[in-house]
Design an enzyme around this catalytic site. Structure first.
Site, PDB file in Angstrom:
ATOM      1  N   HIS A  28       0.843  -1.199   0.000  1.00  0.00           N
ATOM      2  CA  HIS A  28       0.000   0.000   0.000  1.00  0.00           C
ATOM      3  C   HIS A  28       0.880   1.253   0.000  1.00  0.00           C
ATOM      4  O   HIS A  28       1.354   1.701   1.045  1.00  0.00           O
ATOM      5  CB  HIS A  28      -0.921  -0.028   1.222  1.00  0.00           C
ATOM      6  CG  HIS A  28      -1.996   1.013   1.207  1.00  0.00           C
ATOM      7  ND1 HIS A  28      -3.319   0.734   1.473  1.00  0.00           N
ATOM      8  CD2 HIS A  28      -1.965   2.341   0.944  1.00  0.00           C
ATOM      9  CE1 HIS A  28      -4.039   1.834   1.392  1.00  0.00           C
ATOM     10  NE2 HIS A  28      -3.228   2.836   1.070  1.00  0.00           N
ATOM     11  N   HIS A  30       1.113   5.024  -2.385  1.00  0.00           N
ATOM     12  CA  HIS A  30       0.550   5.832  -3.479  1.00  0.00           C
ATOM     13  C   HIS A  30       1.670   6.519  -4.252  1.00  0.00           C
ATOM     14  O   HIS A  30       2.500   7.214  -3.648  1.00  0.00           O
ATOM     15  CB  HIS A  30      -0.401   6.895  -2.925  1.00  0.00           C
ATOM     16  CG  HIS A  30      -1.645   6.332  -2.299  1.00  0.00           C
ATOM     17  ND1 HIS A  30      -2.868   6.330  -2.928  1.00  0.00           N
ATOM     18  CD2 HIS A  30      -1.856   5.749  -1.099  1.00  0.00           C
ATOM     19  CE1 HIS A  30      -3.785   5.782  -2.141  1.00  0.00           C
ATOM     20  NE2 HIS A  30      -3.194   5.415  -1.013  1.00  0.00           N
ATOM     21  N   ASP A  32       1.462   9.092  -6.172  1.00  0.00           N
ATOM     22  CA  ASP A  32       1.372  10.549  -6.038  1.00  0.00           C
ATOM     23  C   ASP A  32       1.551  10.988  -4.586  1.00  0.00           C
ATOM     24  O   ASP A  32       1.414  12.176  -4.275  1.00  0.00           O
ATOM     25  CB  ASP A  32       0.049  11.073  -6.622  1.00  0.00           C
ATOM     26  CG  ASP A  32      -1.187  10.367  -6.087  1.00  0.00           C
ATOM     27  OD1 ASP A  32      -1.090   9.181  -5.690  1.00  0.00           O
ATOM     28  OD2 ASP A  32      -2.269  10.984  -6.056  1.00  0.00           O
ATOM     29  N   GLY A 190      -9.747   7.900  -1.672  1.00  0.00           N
ATOM     30  CA  GLY A 190     -10.362   9.223  -1.536  1.00  0.00           C
ATOM     31  C   GLY A 190     -11.143   9.277  -0.239  1.00  0.00           C
ATOM     32  O   GLY A 190     -11.110   8.328   0.554  1.00  0.00           O
ATOM     33  N   HIS A 217      -9.888   0.800  -0.042  1.00  0.00           N
ATOM     34  CA  HIS A 217      -9.612   1.624   1.139  1.00  0.00           C
ATOM     35  C   HIS A 217     -10.871   1.576   2.015  1.00  0.00           C
ATOM     36  O   HIS A 217     -11.925   2.078   1.610  1.00  0.00           O
ATOM     37  CB  HIS A 217      -9.381   3.083   0.748  1.00  0.00           C
ATOM     38  CG  HIS A 217      -7.972   3.418   0.382  1.00  0.00           C
ATOM     39  ND1 HIS A 217      -7.423   3.092  -0.824  1.00  0.00           N
ATOM     40  CD2 HIS A 217      -7.003   4.080   1.076  1.00  0.00           C
ATOM     41  CE1 HIS A 217      -6.175   3.534  -0.868  1.00  0.00           C
ATOM     42  NE2 HIS A 217      -5.891   4.136   0.261  1.00  0.00           N
ATOM     43  N   GLU A 220     -10.731   3.276   7.594  1.00  0.00           N
ATOM     44  CA  GLU A 220      -9.669   4.229   7.946  1.00  0.00           C
ATOM     45  C   GLU A 220     -10.323   5.411   8.663  1.00  0.00           C
ATOM     46  O   GLU A 220     -10.184   5.581   9.864  1.00  0.00           O
ATOM     47  CB  GLU A 220      -8.947   4.682   6.674  1.00  0.00           C
ATOM     48  CG  GLU A 220      -7.882   5.736   6.896  1.00  0.00           C
ATOM     49  CD  GLU A 220      -7.335   6.300   5.578  1.00  0.00           C
ATOM     50  OE1 GLU A 220      -7.989   6.168   4.535  1.00  0.00           O
ATOM     51  OE2 GLU A 220      -6.240   6.895   5.624  1.00  0.00           O
ATOM     52  N   ASP A 309       1.752   3.961   2.928  1.00  0.00           N
ATOM     53  CA  ASP A 309       0.681   4.819   2.410  1.00  0.00           C
ATOM     54  C   ASP A 309       1.275   5.937   1.545  1.00  0.00           C
ATOM     55  O   ASP A 309       1.272   5.823   0.335  1.00  0.00           O
ATOM     56  CB  ASP A 309      -0.195   5.390   3.530  1.00  0.00           C
ATOM     57  CG  ASP A 309      -1.621   5.667   3.071  1.00  0.00           C
ATOM     58  OD1 ASP A 309      -1.976   5.252   1.955  1.00  0.00           O
ATOM     59  OD2 ASP A 309      -2.384   6.291   3.831  1.00  0.00           O
TER      60      ASP A 309
HETATM   61  O1  LIG Z   1      -4.934   7.022   3.088  1.00  0.00           O
HETATM   62  C1  LIG Z   1      -5.634   7.349   2.124  1.00  0.00           C
HETATM   63  N1  LIG Z   1      -6.984   7.193   2.179  1.00  0.00           N
HETATM   64  C2  LIG Z   1      -7.785   7.491   1.133  1.00  0.00           C
HETATM   65  N2  LIG Z   1      -7.321   7.996  -0.007  1.00  0.00           N
HETATM   66  C3  LIG Z   1      -5.999   8.208  -0.113  1.00  0.00           C
HETATM   67  C4  LIG Z   1      -5.113   7.905   0.919  1.00  0.00           C
HETATM   68  N3  LIG Z   1      -3.864   8.239   0.527  1.00  0.00           N
HETATM   69  C5  LIG Z   1      -3.986   8.724  -0.720  1.00  0.00           C
HETATM   70  N4  LIG Z   1      -5.268   8.723  -1.119  1.00  0.00           N
HETATM   71  C6  LIG Z   1      -5.824   9.175  -2.393  1.00  0.00           C
HETATM   72  O2  LIG Z   1      -5.492   8.260  -3.410  1.00  0.00           O
HETATM   73  C7  LIG Z   1      -5.225   8.978  -4.604  1.00  0.00           C
HETATM   74  C8  LIG Z   1      -4.531   8.107  -5.627  1.00  0.00           C
HETATM   75  O3  LIG Z   1      -3.268   7.709  -5.216  1.00  0.00           O
HETATM   76  C9  LIG Z   1      -4.478  10.191  -4.096  1.00  0.00           C
HETATM   77  O4  LIG Z   1      -4.490  11.249  -5.031  1.00  0.00           O
HETATM   78  C10 LIG Z   1      -5.255  10.533  -2.834  1.00  0.00           C
HETATM   79  O5  LIG Z   1      -6.342  11.388  -3.144  1.00  0.00           O
HETATM   80 ZN   LIG Z   2      -3.908   4.806   0.967  1.00  0.00          ZN
END
Ligand SMILES: O=c1[nH]cnc2c1ncn2[C@@H]1O[C@H](CO)[C@@H](O)[C@H]1O
Ligand SMILES: [Zn+2]
Length: 383
Positions: A28, A30, A32, A190, A217, A220, A309
């Protein structure tokens, strides 16, 4: 008297150097959420993006960590505007992806599934397919650069759909099309509250019919109903975070533990939990490392995994996450191996490859580290 082996009850804690060298698996992370600050600054300058809050890389690094440290998932997610803004061309996406792999390899990660939302990278005129191909090209380049440095890493992509948007089926179809071309699964991310996973049931049903894999997701920022829907309505293979499963576990004063029906299901079915401790502290899902549910979930032998994350927003790495856990819960190399094997078992690549990673890479890696104490003193001299 000589000591034949470290007393198991006093097995040495893993040191930070050992943790960095230990083979690690990341499910997990991301794309970005893991850019190098200097790269953001360079890409912004080259593209004429003028809305960065800081233009000095070190100050920008600190800005991301602080801005993400708000106690709210919604505020945490606002920081992604700036990273996504500079990831709108083929070159930028390939560069960010290659650097991501290099950084993970330098951190000792041997297998990673890195996710991103293709729909967030279309502002420069790329198609969804071009986004996926640019990122894949970057991942392959990063693997080659790591190999040239003597580091071995494999990276698969997960395509994320944004839960507030309405493109999940389209993104699921994209993930399916690129299935044997570097994409290993699908995810939704998101803001969680107000956007239940069942909004995207068509996407999940499509993937199930295609025998494809997905994580969601859930659990959380929002609790048990979200986990329940992700598993029992949508059929998720894994839970992104899932940390709030703790709400269905009661610990009595005498230490005895009672699992509710959902927690029992998650444990019995070996549903992988993609836990991200530092991120949870920032979004308010846990108050401190010591109080983070990972301690209890590991003791109860849930299929718990450790993840970053967003390495930029959470100022972390796999070594960083493991180091926090070692200090807090006094974990040994055996515990770290346990989390790593759990993660590898839960990956979306074929079973024979997972098994080979466990037997031929992970276990030998930890065995080599565990045996170091043997060679740290001459024979016949107590250690
Ligand atoms: O921990 C999280 N929980 C929910 N959404 C997330 C988390 N971290 C990142 N993103 C979302 O996932 C998109 C794609 O990678 C990111 O742009 C962010 O908006
Ligand atoms: Zn995430």
């Amino acid at each position: 008297m000589t000591t034949l082996s470290p007393n198991p009850s006093e097995a040495p804690l893993a040191s930070e150097t050992q943790i960095r060298r230990a083979p690690k698996v990341l499910l997990h992370d991301h794309l970005d959420g893991g850019l190098r600050p200097a790269t953001i600054v360079e890409l912004a300058a080259a593209q004429g993006y003028e809305r960065l809050p800081e233009t000095d890389p070190e100050r920008l690094r600190e800005w991301f960590r602080e801005a993400a440290d708000s106690g709210s998932l919604v505020r945490y997610l606002e920081t992604f505007t700036h990273t996504c803004a500079v990831m709108q061309s083929r070159e930028a996406l390939a560069r960010v992806a290659a650097e991501c792999v290099e950084d993970l390899a330098a951190d000792g990660v041997v297998y990673a599934e890195v996710r991103y939302a293709p729909e967030q990278h279309l502002e420069g005129g790329l198609s969804l397919e071009e986004v996926v191909e640019a990122v894949n090209e970057g991942f392959r380049e990063g693997e080659r650069r790591a190999a040239a440095e003597g580091r071995r890493i494999r990276v698969g992509a997960l395509l994320t759909a944004m839960r507030h948007a309405a493109r999940a089926l389209e993104i699921a179809e994209l993930a399916n099309r690129y299935r044997d071309l570097g994409v290993v699964g699908f995810d939704i991310a998101g803001a969680e509250a107000g956007f239940p996973p069942t909004r995207h049931l068509d996407a999940f049903e499509f993937l199930k019919r295609e025998n494809n894999h997905f994580t969601i997701h859930a659990g959380e920022a929002f609790g048990l109903p979200s986990i329940w829907q992700a598993l029992q309505w949508c059929g998720a293979d894994r839970l992104g975070h899932g940390v709030r499963i703790i709400d269905d576990i009661q610990v009595a004063e005498d230490g005895s533990v009672k699992l509710g029906r959902l927690a029992a299901y998650v444990r019995d079915k070996r549903i992988p939990l993609e836990l991200c401790p530092t991120s949870n502290l920032q979004t308010g899902a846990a108050a401190s490392y010591a109080e983070h549910p990972i301690g209890l979930l590991r003791r109860l032998r849930f299929r718990a995994t450790v993840n970053t994350d967003n390495r930029l927003m959470s100022a972390t790495s796999m070594t960083g996450e493991f180091t926090h856990l070692v200090r807090t819960f006094r974990y040994t190399l055996d515990d770290l191996q346990w989390f790593t094997v759990n993660a590898m078992k839960s990956a979306f690549i074929p079973f024979d490859e997972r098994l080979a990673m466990i037997n031929d890479v992970i276990k030998p890696g930890y065995a080599a580290l565990r045996s170091e104490w043997l060679f740290s003193h001459p024979v016949g001299v107590p250690s």
